[in-house]
Enzyme design. Structure first.
Site, PDB file in Angstrom:
ATOM      1  CD  GLU B  61      -8.607  -3.532 -26.121  1.00 20.12           C
ATOM      2  OE1 GLU B  61      -9.530  -2.749 -26.208  1.00 20.12           O
ATOM      3  OE2 GLU B  61      -8.253  -4.679 -26.878  1.00 20.12           O
ATOM      4  CG  HIS B 130      -0.770  -5.568 -34.136  1.00 16.58           C
ATOM      5  ND1 HIS B 130      -1.758  -4.683 -34.945  1.00 16.58           N
ATOM      6  CD2 HIS B 130      -1.649  -6.695 -33.940  1.00 16.58           C
ATOM      7  CE1 HIS B 130      -3.021  -5.090 -34.512  1.00 16.58           C
ATOM      8  NE2 HIS B 130      -3.018  -6.387 -34.007  1.00 16.58           N
TER       9      HIS B 130
END
Lengths: 311, 326
Positions: B61, B130
């Site tokens: 990322e 998440h």
């Protein structure tokens, strides 16, 4: 590019940095500065391998790269004096300055963070077919940052025209790089990315220029990124207030005999010495004129504080 | 022309529009090209636009958000996908220190016209890594625009607005809303950035919500209407630029304010709305501002525990009743 030209380019950086340190001592420069004394051959050599449109990204020790890429010296002094410079309007100062007009994507105060950004410039070059390359300089310590690893691998799998120049000046900030890695040369890591890696004498602008040119050619041909590790030594501290108590006695004195300007001087005959003396005098005049001009630049207007946040 | 699309299909349509209408747009992230995205957001786009325009990245990322910045600075208009919003924290340096600051620190000489697209919030069984609602982190950062579409139409319109914007924009979609269906104006002109919307009129109290809490607030308003309480519901839509005028005007009508978000309470963006209301709407307020939010715990995975954490319509309704009773 003849010897006096390289000498002049390196002397401009050296004298700029020395003048900056004096201005810092005199209180004209706020904040911390990170000087590149001793490392001048790397940006000067690399710049010889580049052309207009090739982007350069550097670290907070990047004044040499800015100058080698042609960023205006007066603007740099004014920026570091916290004035409303044409470079970055006093928003960046020493560790984060940039100049799109000279394809200088900027320094960075976060170790290694410029490598992903430089990868983006390489992506643009590849996707637009511009033929440009993206050169990014980092220090030896940055090789241990995750963002650097991510970006090199990304550039490798996308075959991006990226050249990573590692300026190995022995110290990552204030710790010896040999205590921070288990490999002898950082360029050995290139094998782990499946790309070429070379080690060169970073105090020799010709050696740097040749190695960077090879990497640039490869990049322009679409063959992907390379790592060039340029071995050098820092003649000054990590930052402006660093007294370097961690360095062994005699180390800096020995480095002064190997540094790029002294090396040219040591090999020069009387005629060349005279020419180099003339170059020094011209550089001195240029630097002093830039300081005088920078002092004429006004300080930024606090009323503009909210400008440039959003388009 | 209006089409009935699911939220996730509207995202797909907005991305197709972006790649079709702007040749400088590139799209990248993890599993977005050949796989078509874990939720199908990019389904069919690789086949249509090819690897030059949409491609898969390594699981990096920081690397690919930095690449997005460098590409944006030098002439492309990248859209980078963070698969789960939680993973944006891996790349916080690039988002907060690099992307958000470059325009300012260069005195406007560089700009960063890029979009970071992500989806957020809880879903049954998803763990604490998440389920984050990340909007307050990015709304706190000067230089970033923050968009949270709550309907299929806004998923389409706001993503297109983000792509056209010359500022860096974080678009945080609501994963739990992906299956919802609604009309999408696929031929509408691209909207300017910003703007809250009154999505239900009411005279008794104002509920300000965004993302998944907008449909929850509307459901609460239905319940309250049956009790004789008329609730005005505002979809804030953009946290940056913040359209507080729409909130203030509503509070002037209703005199009561409830802010509802799925993120946890402390330091959430609801605190910003409450503070602005306290300083700008003090004379209009007839009751203290109430906040509906998750309690300050990491998100548990078990549905039975999630139920105790995640705010729903009944929590909004109860908060409105509380302000109306005062």
């Amino acid at each position: 590019m003849g010897l006096p030209d390289d000498y002049r380019a390196m002397a401009r950086i050296r004298r700029f940095e020395e003048r900056l340190a004096a201005l810092k001592d005199d209180g004209e420069i706020p904040g911390s500065i990170h000087l590149c004394n001793g490392q001048e051959a790397i940006p000067v050599g690399a710049a010889r391998a580049l052309r207009d449109g090739d982007h350069v990204t550097a670290t907070y020790r990047g004044h040499g790269w800015a100058l080698a890429r042609g960023v205006d010296m007066t603007g740099l002094f004014a920026e570091m004096m916290g004035r409303d410079s044409a470079v970055n309007g006093g928003r960046a100062a020493s560790p984060y300055l940039s100049d799109p007009g000279r394809w200088f994507m900027g320094e960075n105060s976060i170790v290694g963070a410029g490598v992903p950004i430089a990868t983006g410039a390489a992506l643009t070059a590849q996707r637009t077919g511009s033929g440009a390359v993206s050169v990014v300089s980092i220090g030896d310590g940055a090789m241990n940052q995750g963002n650097v690893h991510e970006a090199i691998n990304l550039a490798a799998v996308l075959d991006l025209p990226l050249v990573l120049v590692v300026e190995n000046n022995v110290y990552s900030e204030m710790s010896r790089i040999e205590d921070m890695v288990r490999i002898r040369q950082l360029a050995e890591r290139a094998a782990g990315y499946g790309i070429p890696g070379r080690v060169v004498d970073g105090n020799d602008p010709d050696a740097v220029a040749e190695a960077v040119a090879e990497a640039v050619t490869r990049a322009r041909e679409g063959s992907g990124p390379s790592i060039v590790e340029a071995m050098t030594e820092r003649l000054v501290g990590h930052y402006s207030g660093d007294v370097q108590h961690y360095r062994p006695a005699g180390e800096i004195a020995a480095a002064r005999e190997r540094e790029p300007l002294a090396r040219i001087r040591a090999a020069a005959d009387a005629a060349l010495t005279a020419r180099l003396d003339a170059v020094d005098a011209e550089v001195e005049a240029e630097v002093e004129a830039a300081v005088v001009a920078a002092r004429e630049v006004p300080f930024p207007d606090p009323a503009t504080i909210k400008e440039y946040v959003y388009v | 022309m209006s089409e009935s699309l699911r939220y996730i299909q509207a995202v797909n349509a907005a991305l197709a529009w972006s790649l079709e209408s702007r040749s400088d747009t590139v799209y990248f992230g993890e599993d977005v090209a050949l796989p078509g995205g874990p939720f199908g957001a990019t389904k069919g786009l690789h086949k249509r636009f090819g690897s030059d325009r949409i491609f898969d990245t390594p699981i990096s990322e920081t690397g690919f958000l930095g690449m997005a910045l460098g590409a944006a600075m030098t002439g492309l208009r990248p859209i980078a996908e963070i698969m789960y919003a939680d993973f944006s924290f891996v790349a916080m340096d690039q988002i907060v220190n690099q992307i958000a600051t470059i325009r300012y620190s260069s005195a406007g000489r560089w700009k960063a016209p890029l979009v970071i697209r992500m989806q957020q919030g809880y879903s049954p069984g998803a763990c604490a890594q998440h389920s984050h609602s990340v909007e307050a982190y990015f709304a706190h950062t000067p230089g970033l625009r923050v968009a949270l579409p709550s309907t299929p139409d806004d998923a389409y319109q706001m993503l297109r607005t983000a792509v056209v914007s010359d500022d860096p924009v974080v678009v945080a979609e609501a994963r739990m809303l992906y299956p919802t269906r609604g009309p999408v104006r696929t031929d509408a002109p691209v909207e300017p950035i910003g703007g809250a919307r009154v999505v239900r009129d009411g005279r008794d109290a104002t509920v300000v919500a965004w993302s998944r809490m907008v449909p929850a607030a509307l459901a609460a308003a239905d319940q309250l209407a049956a009790e004789g309480i008329e609730t005005e519901v505002i979809d804030l839509r953009w946290l940056n630029p913040l359209d507080f005028d729409t909130v203030g005007a509503s509070v002037a009508r209703t005199g009561r304010l409830v802010v509802a978000h799925e993120a946890n309470l402390t330091g959430g963006f609801g605190a910003e709305i409450a503070a602005r209301a306290a300083s700008e709407c003090f004379a209009d307020l007839r009751a203290p501002v109430a906040r509906v939010a998750a309690p300050d715990v990491p998100m548990p995975a078990a549905p039975a525990l999630q139920k105790a954490v995640v705010p729903e319509a009944e929590h909004v309704a109860e908060a409105v009743r509380g302000t109306v009773r005062r």
